[in-house]
Scaffold this motif. Sequence first.
Motif, short mmCIF file in Angstrom:
data_model
loop_
_atom_site.label_atom_id
_atom_site.label_comp_id
_atom_site.label_asym_id
_atom_site.label_seq_id
_atom_site.Cartn_x
_atom_site.Cartn_y
_atom_site.Cartn_z
N LYS A 12 0.97 -1.17 -0.03
CA LYS A 12 0.14 0.09 0.00
C LYS A 12 0.88 1.26 -0.08
CE LYS A 12 -4.06 -1.78 2.09
NZ LYS A 12 -4.99 -1.62 3.14
N LYS A 13 1.81 1.17 0.62
CA LYS A 13 2.77 2.29 0.88
C LYS A 13 3.32 2.77 -0.53
CE LYS A 13 6.80 4.42 3.29
NZ LYS A 13 7.70 4.20 4.30
N GLN A 14 3.80 1.88 -1.24
CA GLN A 14 4.28 1.84 -2.73
C GLN A 14 3.34 2.43 -3.50
OE1 GLN A 14 5.33 -2.22 -3.31
NE2 GLN A 14 7.81 -1.84 -2.75
N ALA A 15 1.99 1.82 -3.59
CA ALA A 15 0.82 2.54 -4.40
C ALA A 15 0.82 3.86 -3.99
CB ALA A 15 -0.28 1.64 -4.05
N LYS A 16 0.52 4.15 -2.71
CA LYS A 16 0.25 5.73 -2.48
C LYS A 16 1.58 6.60 -3.08
CE LYS A 16 -2.15 4.91 1.59
NZ LYS A 16 -2.56 5.02 3.27
N GLU A 17 2.64 6.18 -2.91
CA GLU A 17 3.59 6.98 -3.38
C GLU A 17 3.66 7.06 -5.08
OE1 GLU A 17 6.21 8.87 -2.10
OE2 GLU A 17 4.95 8.53 -0.09
N ILE A 18 3.39 6.02 -5.73
CA ILE A 18 3.12 6.15 -7.10
C ILE A 18 2.05 7.14 -7.72
CG2 ILE A 18 2.49 4.84 -9.18
CD1 ILE A 18 5.46 4.26 -8.59
N ALA A 19 0.87 6.74 -6.89
CA ALA A 19 -0.25 7.42 -7.24
C ALA A 19 -0.27 8.97 -7.01
CB ALA A 19 -1.47 6.90 -6.15
N LYS A 20 0.49 9.27 -5.75
CA LYS A 20 1.17 10.78 -5.26
C LYS A 20 1.73 11.24 -6.53
CE LYS A 20 3.33 13.43 -1.98
NZ LYS A 20 4.01 13.34 -0.41
N LYS A 21 2.55 10.65 -7.03
CA LYS A 21 3.49 11.17 -8.31
C LYS A 21 2.62 11.32 -9.54
CE LYS A 21 7.78 9.43 -6.28
NZ LYS A 21 8.91 8.49 -6.47
N ILE A 22 1.76 10.33 -9.76
CA ILE A 22 0.88 10.63 -10.89
C ILE A 22 0.09 11.86 -10.55
CG2 ILE A 22 -1.12 9.57 -12.20
CD1 ILE A 22 0.34 7.03 -11.47
N ALA A 24 0.44 14.42 -9.09
CA ALA A 24 1.31 15.62 -8.87
C ALA A 24 1.33 16.26 -10.25
CB ALA A 24 2.64 15.35 -8.01
N LEU A 25 1.65 15.38 -11.31
CA LEU A 25 1.67 15.64 -12.67
C LEU A 25 0.35 16.08 -13.18
CD1 LEU A 25 4.70 13.39 -13.72
CD2 LEU A 25 4.53 15.90 -13.43
N PHE A 26 -0.90 15.12 -12.92
CA PHE A 26 -2.14 15.16 -13.67
C PHE A 26 -3.16 15.10 -12.33
CE2 PHE A 26 0.77 12.51 -16.13
CZ PHE A 26 1.02 13.19 -17.25
N SER A 27 -3.46 16.32 -11.96
CA SER A 27 -4.32 16.69 -10.92
C SER A 27 -5.66 16.22 -11.31
CB SER A 27 -4.23 18.12 -10.47
OG SER A 27 -4.72 19.04 -11.70
N ASN A 28 -6.00 16.08 -12.59
CA ASN A 28 -7.48 15.69 -12.93
C ASN A 28 -7.62 14.09 -13.32
OD1 ASN A 28 -5.73 15.80 -15.48
ND2 ASN A 28 -7.54 15.72 -16.68
N TYR A 29 -6.60 13.33 -12.85
CA TYR A 29 -6.67 11.79 -13.09
C TYR A 29 -7.12 11.29 -11.78
CZ TYR A 29 -3.64 11.89 -17.27
OH TYR A 29 -3.00 11.82 -18.51
N LYS A 30 -7.97 10.50 -11.75
CA LYS A 30 -8.41 9.50 -10.60
C LYS A 30 -7.57 8.14 -10.85
CE LYS A 30 -13.23 11.36 -10.73
NZ LYS A 30 -14.49 10.80 -10.80
N VAL A 31 -6.86 8.16 -9.67
CA VAL A 31 -5.86 6.90 -9.59
C VAL A 31 -6.10 5.99 -8.43
CG1 VAL A 31 -3.33 6.19 -9.23
CG2 VAL A 31 -3.99 8.61 -10.50
#
Length: 79
Positions: A12-22, A24-31
């Motif tokens: 879960k921690k890895q998933a949260k970090e990846i989602a956060k990075k996505i 940060a670049l694409f605020s309109n994306y639901k991840v």
Amino acid sequence: MIEIYKTNVLKKKQAKEIAKKIKALFSNYKVNFDLEDCDCILRVDTSGGILDNNTIIEIFRENNFYIEILPDEVPILKI
């Protein structure tokens, strides 16, 4: 547009970090991740515009994770 990816993100921690990075670049994306799925699914949804698959893939590679776009499966109807 919704894109579904197979990944090797297990925690879960890895998933949260990846989602956060996505996000940060694409605020309109639901991840969101489905880590209970055998393919450790990542779903990315954008209500407007085109998904930037190349950047998402690059984020995974930069963080030493595997990612693969899962193809759309359209059932064949027998007539």
